[in-house]
Design a protein around this motif. Structure first.
Motif, PDB file in Angstrom:
ATOM      1  N   PRO A 147       0.811  -1.235   0.000  1.00  0.00           N
ATOM      2  CA  PRO A 147       0.000   0.000   0.000  1.00  0.00           C
ATOM      3  C   PRO A 147       0.837   1.274   0.000  1.00  0.00           C
ATOM      4  O   PRO A 147       0.521   2.212  -0.725  1.00  0.00           O
ATOM      5  N   SER A 151      -0.040   1.708  -3.637  1.00  0.00           N
ATOM      6  CA  SER A 151      -1.365   2.340  -3.593  1.00  0.00           C
ATOM      7  C   SER A 151      -1.259   3.845  -3.364  1.00  0.00           C
ATOM      8  O   SER A 151      -2.060   4.614  -3.876  1.00  0.00           O
ATOM      9  N   GLY A 154       0.733   7.896  -5.707  1.00  0.00           N
ATOM     10  CA  GLY A 154       0.316   9.150  -6.305  1.00  0.00           C
ATOM     11  C   GLY A 154      -0.053  10.193  -5.264  1.00  0.00           C
ATOM     12  O   GLY A 154      -0.671  11.205  -5.584  1.00  0.00           O
ATOM     13  N   ASP A 155       0.309   9.931  -4.036  1.00  0.00           N
ATOM     14  CA  ASP A 155      -0.066  10.823  -2.938  1.00  0.00           C
ATOM     15  C   ASP A 155       1.214  11.289  -2.237  1.00  0.00           C
ATOM     16  O   ASP A 155       2.323  10.891  -2.596  1.00  0.00           O
ATOM     17  N   ALA A 301      -3.810  13.618   0.221  1.00  0.00           N
ATOM     18  CA  ALA A 301      -5.094  13.421  -0.442  1.00  0.00           C
ATOM     19  C   ALA A 301      -5.912  12.316   0.230  1.00  0.00           C
ATOM     20  O   ALA A 301      -7.116  12.450   0.412  1.00  0.00           O
ATOM     21  N   ALA A 302      -5.273  11.231   0.608  1.00  0.00           N
ATOM     22  CA  ALA A 302      -6.017  10.089   1.162  1.00  0.00           C
ATOM     23  C   ALA A 302      -6.560  10.387   2.552  1.00  0.00           C
ATOM     24  O   ALA A 302      -7.537   9.788   2.984  1.00  0.00           O
ATOM     25  N   SER A 304      -6.406  10.106   6.613  1.00  0.00           N
ATOM     26  CA  SER A 304      -5.870   9.160   7.572  1.00  0.00           C
ATOM     27  C   SER A 304      -6.386   7.752   7.287  1.00  0.00           C
ATOM     28  O   SER A 304      -7.584   7.536   7.173  1.00  0.00           O
ATOM     29  N   LEU A 305      -5.465   6.813   7.159  1.00  0.00           N
ATOM     30  CA  LEU A 305      -5.823   5.414   6.927  1.00  0.00           C
ATOM     31  C   LEU A 305      -5.326   4.588   8.107  1.00  0.00           C
ATOM     32  O   LEU A 305      -4.297   4.906   8.688  1.00  0.00           O
ATOM     33  N   MET A 306      -6.053   3.530   8.453  1.00  0.00           N
ATOM     34  CA  MET A 306      -5.521   2.629   9.474  1.00  0.00           C
ATOM     35  C   MET A 306      -5.491   1.200   8.956  1.00  0.00           C
ATOM     36  O   MET A 306      -6.407   0.758   8.269  1.00  0.00           O
ATOM     37  N   PHE A 307      -4.434   0.493   9.321  1.00  0.00           N
ATOM     38  CA  PHE A 307      -4.251  -0.910   8.981  1.00  0.00           C
ATOM     39  C   PHE A 307      -4.046  -1.682  10.279  1.00  0.00           C
ATOM     40  O   PHE A 307      -3.262  -1.268  11.119  1.00  0.00           O
TER      41      PHE A 307
ATOM     42  N   ALA B 141     -10.198   5.963  -0.624  1.00  0.00           N
ATOM     43  CA  ALA B 141      -8.747   6.023  -0.464  1.00  0.00           C
ATOM     44  C   ALA B 141      -8.169   4.756   0.154  1.00  0.00           C
ATOM     45  O   ALA B 141      -6.961   4.560   0.128  1.00  0.00           O
ATOM     46  N   ILE B 142      -9.012   3.906   0.716  1.00  0.00           N
ATOM     47  CA  ILE B 142      -8.479   2.749   1.445  1.00  0.00           C
ATOM     48  C   ILE B 142      -7.915   1.726   0.468  1.00  0.00           C
ATOM     49  O   ILE B 142      -8.635   1.238  -0.396  1.00  0.00           O
ATOM     50  N   PRO B 143      -6.632   1.393   0.596  1.00  0.00           N
ATOM     51  CA  PRO B 143      -6.093   0.333  -0.263  1.00  0.00           C
ATOM     52  C   PRO B 143      -6.777  -0.978   0.088  1.00  0.00           C
ATOM     53  O   PRO B 143      -6.660  -1.461   1.208  1.00  0.00           O
ATOM     54  N   GLY B 309     -10.563   4.033   6.647  1.00  0.00           N
ATOM     55  CA  GLY B 309     -10.212   5.343   6.094  1.00  0.00           C
ATOM     56  C   GLY B 309     -11.403   6.001   5.433  1.00  0.00           C
ATOM     57  O   GLY B 309     -12.548   5.559   5.591  1.00  0.00           O
ATOM     58  N   GLN B 310     -11.127   7.065   4.684  1.00  0.00           N
ATOM     59  CA  GLN B 310     -12.200   7.798   4.032  1.00  0.00           C
ATOM     60  C   GLN B 310     -12.643   7.062   2.768  1.00  0.00           C
ATOM     61  O   GLN B 310     -11.842   6.787   1.895  1.00  0.00           O
ATOM     62  N   PRO B 316      -9.723  11.842  -1.339  1.00  0.00           N
ATOM     63  CA  PRO B 316      -9.420  10.434  -1.085  1.00  0.00           C
ATOM     64  C   PRO B 316      -9.560   9.566  -2.346  1.00  0.00           C
ATOM     65  O   PRO B 316      -8.716   8.706  -2.609  1.00  0.00           O
ATOM     66  N   SER B 319      -6.649  10.121  -4.611  1.00  0.00           N
ATOM     67  CA  SER B 319      -5.432   9.437  -4.144  1.00  0.00           C
ATOM     68  C   SER B 319      -5.380   8.015  -4.688  1.00  0.00           C
ATOM     69  O   SER B 319      -4.343   7.556  -5.180  1.00  0.00           O
TER      70      SER B 319
END
Lengths: 449, 449
Positions: A147, A151, A154-155, A301-302, A304-307, B141-143, B309-310, B316, B319
């Motif tokens: 990711p 993924s 581009g950000d 752009a994305a 905040s993401l969490m994994f 935006a979430i991979p 995520g968003q 998003p 992204s």
């Protein structure tokens, strides 16, 4: 015709280096899913050899004894794809360089090797036109390398922050749950198999720092080695710190943080650091328990993401290894090359001194008039402002130099507003030479507010 | 020499179809990050045209009016890479087929098109030897597409379950927070831009179902179209249902669930479904609020993973589009082809009737002796056992046929243990013809326990 039956489709020759917990699981899954993997790759994956240190050891049903070899150098010369699960720097480093020079693509879970010699490995992969994949090196089964590398290509990533070491998380979790001291919690983690006999790499933060260096390299297109990561472990965390965190509505977690820093004068720099920090009990990372890992990625752009998922263990790590193996195998069948090193940005590393943070500081002081004023005055003289302060007497005991029935020492716990690391550092020097300050018991960062 | 300065490196010609919220943001990021993207790709990305329905409309600073065209067919013929952000089936479908036939690789966020004509698009990509990427089609935006398609390619996915539609999540969240009925919450979501003027695709679950079909296709290596997804929306959810959920310690969420089902007699099948369900308030999905998305993926070796995520919005989504654009552009520069369709497993779809679930059932009944026993008896006769039951009088009113001061009707809320969908279906038929049952007000699945 399906790739399973087509005699014109040559199987890909796979060498597996190491048959420990992860290696055995990789071999089991390769056997169990052989037809599925052949369909997904477009060719069969044929294990041509498994290198081990001791061929005579029994390794269970999924490791064919006829494939065991103690000569990994000969093995990698014959392989199209090499899976390295030995760990450690040598001979893993030399073997991967030999494998790539010979035209094999490589999958490794070796975070220590990547943190130390990543640049050399990437250059070898590039020179040979082969792939180097390492999803399993960071956060076990959690897709994080792909990711970040693909993924979010581009950000613009600003920050990656998370819990990426299960052993220390297990220990801190146990201390929080039971009130135990570090040594007890470590011993219990060792008994249960969550910590190794020599726990240094985990508890000193080195494993988390190696992962931070990998994440920073990917996120910021810059070479970041282990030496670039500021690293503090959890060995000095006490039951008192855990109790203080609870009183403040927080918990203590070992965090890996890599960050882009924009400064008007100094321009764009990056920071990579690992340290135990207090985070609010309501923060999503606070509830990450035991050997789980969780990582936040913030990008322009994305957002905040969490994994989240299992960060270690045979099966989860094997899942990540096999995902990479399918990728490099597909590239073999379909041509082309996956992403290589991207270090064009070459951003400078900001030293930890130049960062800003909130802090928790615990002091033992003589319980006499004016002490609190003196402590507050020192902090203030360095431009550090206090958010909360808590003072309580330390029970009188002969060890504490006390007289029965009369408290002569006190514990002060201070949470500061955001302050410069350098200011805190000199303030701590001043505090340590202040007569009424008996000891600086703890200094912890405060994050996630 | 850097790809930015090397005149021998030909820029890649990019066509952008659609300049709405996402398209404008993609164009802004392409401009703002032009040097970074060139380094990451190995060549410059040059936008050669932007197709719009109306060239005269002002589209802000980042859309060069000179690049606007109302002839997308001519545009895609000139492009190396096509980014499709028009939405809808036609002309998007024809344009993507034309683009791929002409040798262009394609990035699209069009979930409806993929759910309806995915097979045709994949075949066209395969025939032309080009790439078809669509990370932005599921969960913004979430991979998620890349992790499922690549990171977990060596694992066996059992289940993907999550919240993938921000509009319905916003509406259910508002109903839970304020006690509002569906219509009020929808109107407020429309005022705030969270719901479209014609909200059908969102509130009827069709958008979530399209995403479920894409996720199921990837996870199970099987063609799953929109028609294979059992789909129920949220338009019949009432404030009473929300209140009942709260009383049961639960919340109502619109879930997309795709699942592998192993049956001794019937063998391996898959299920894809979208419906509102009660989940415990302590479940991690319960706290996913407003327009956020969260998805759990369970796989044999990896265990349980969560992605958060968003799920929508210009930035998003852009992204995710740009991550794909870098990938397909890299393949152009470095050769090879990314993963195509994988449908070798071709697993049959299990009809919803053959699944098992816990249920919440709300009934209006005549408040007379023996009603509860009758209802319980009907459920029991279909092999459905009751976990909890709650009965309360409905305030007497002329509408309810009551006499002031005397309750003549009652509301019964029942939570069942896991039961066959078919059994529940016939039990509901029986209940609807039972004299004392005035109305079946609600039937909701119970998940996540």
């Amino acid at each position: 015709m399906s790739p399973l039956d087509d005699p014109a489709v040559t199987p890909l020759r796979v060498a597996v280096l190491g048959a420990g917990t992860v290696g055995t699981e990789v071999l089991r899954l390769l056997e169990q899913q052989r037809d599925d993997l052949a369909h997904r790759v477009g060719a069969r994956l044929q294990v041509i050899g498994i290198s081990v240190r001791d061929r005579t050891k029994d390794r269970g049903d999924h490791v064919d004894p006829a494939l065991l070899t103690e000569d990994p150098h000969a093995l990698v010369r014959e392989a199209d794809l090499v899976v390295e699960l030995m760990g450690g720097i040598e001979p893993a480093r030399t073997l991967l360089l030999e494998a790539m020079a010979g035209g094999a693509s490589v999958v490794t879970a070796n975070k220590a090797l990547l943190a130390q010699d990543g640049a050399e490995l990437y250059e070898a992969a590039d020179a040979a036109g082969v792939d180097l994949h390492f999803e399993a090196a960071v956060a076990g089964a959690i897709p994080l390398v792909r990711p970040i590398r693909e993924s979010l290509a581009g950000d613009r990533i600003q920050r990656v922050l998370g819990i990426v070491n299960g052993t220390t998380n297990y220990i801190l979790d146990a201390m929080t749950r039971t009130g135990a001291e570090f040594d007890e919690a470590l011993a219990s983690a060792q008994r249960l198999g969550y910590a190794e006999a020599d726990p240094t790499a985990d508890v000193e933060g080195l494993d988390a720092a190696a992962k931070a260096s990998i994440l920073a390299s990917l996120a910021f297109h810059t070479r970041v080695g282990l030496q670039d990561v500021h690293c503090e472990g959890i060995t000095s965390i006490t039951a008192d710190d855990i109790a203080a965190a609870r009183r403040l509505g927080s918990v203590i977690k070992l965090l890996s943080i890599v960050e882009r820093i924009d400064d008007e004068d100094l321009g764009e720099r990056i920071s990579a650091r690992v340290y135990p920090a207090m985070i609010p009990a309501t923060h999503p990372l606070a509830s990450v328990s035991e050997a789980y890992n969780a990582v936040f990625v913030q990008a322009d752009a994305a957002g905040s993401l969490m994994f989240y998922g299992q960060g270690a263990g045979g099966s989860p790590t094997a899942s990540a290894v096999l995902g990479d193996l399918v990728s490099v195998a597909r590239q073999r069948v379909h041509g082309g090359k996956g992403p290589g090193e991207s270090n064009y940005a070459s951003l400078p590393i900001a030293p930890i001194d130049e960062l800003r943070n909130g802090f928790y500081v615990a002091l033992t002081v003589d319980d006499q008039p004016g002490v609190l004023a003196a402590v507050a005055g020192i902090l203030s003289s360095h431009g550090i402002s206090i958010a909360t302060i808590h003072q309580e007497p330390i029970g009188a005991s002969p060890e504490a130099g006390g007289v029965a029935g009369r408290d002569v020492r006190a514990r002060i716990g201070i949470v500061t507003h955001t302050a410069a690391e350098s200011a805190m550092s000199t303030a701590l020097d001043d505090l340590s030479t202040t007569a009424a300050v008996v000891a600086i018991d703890s200094v912890l960062r405060v994050e996630g507010e």
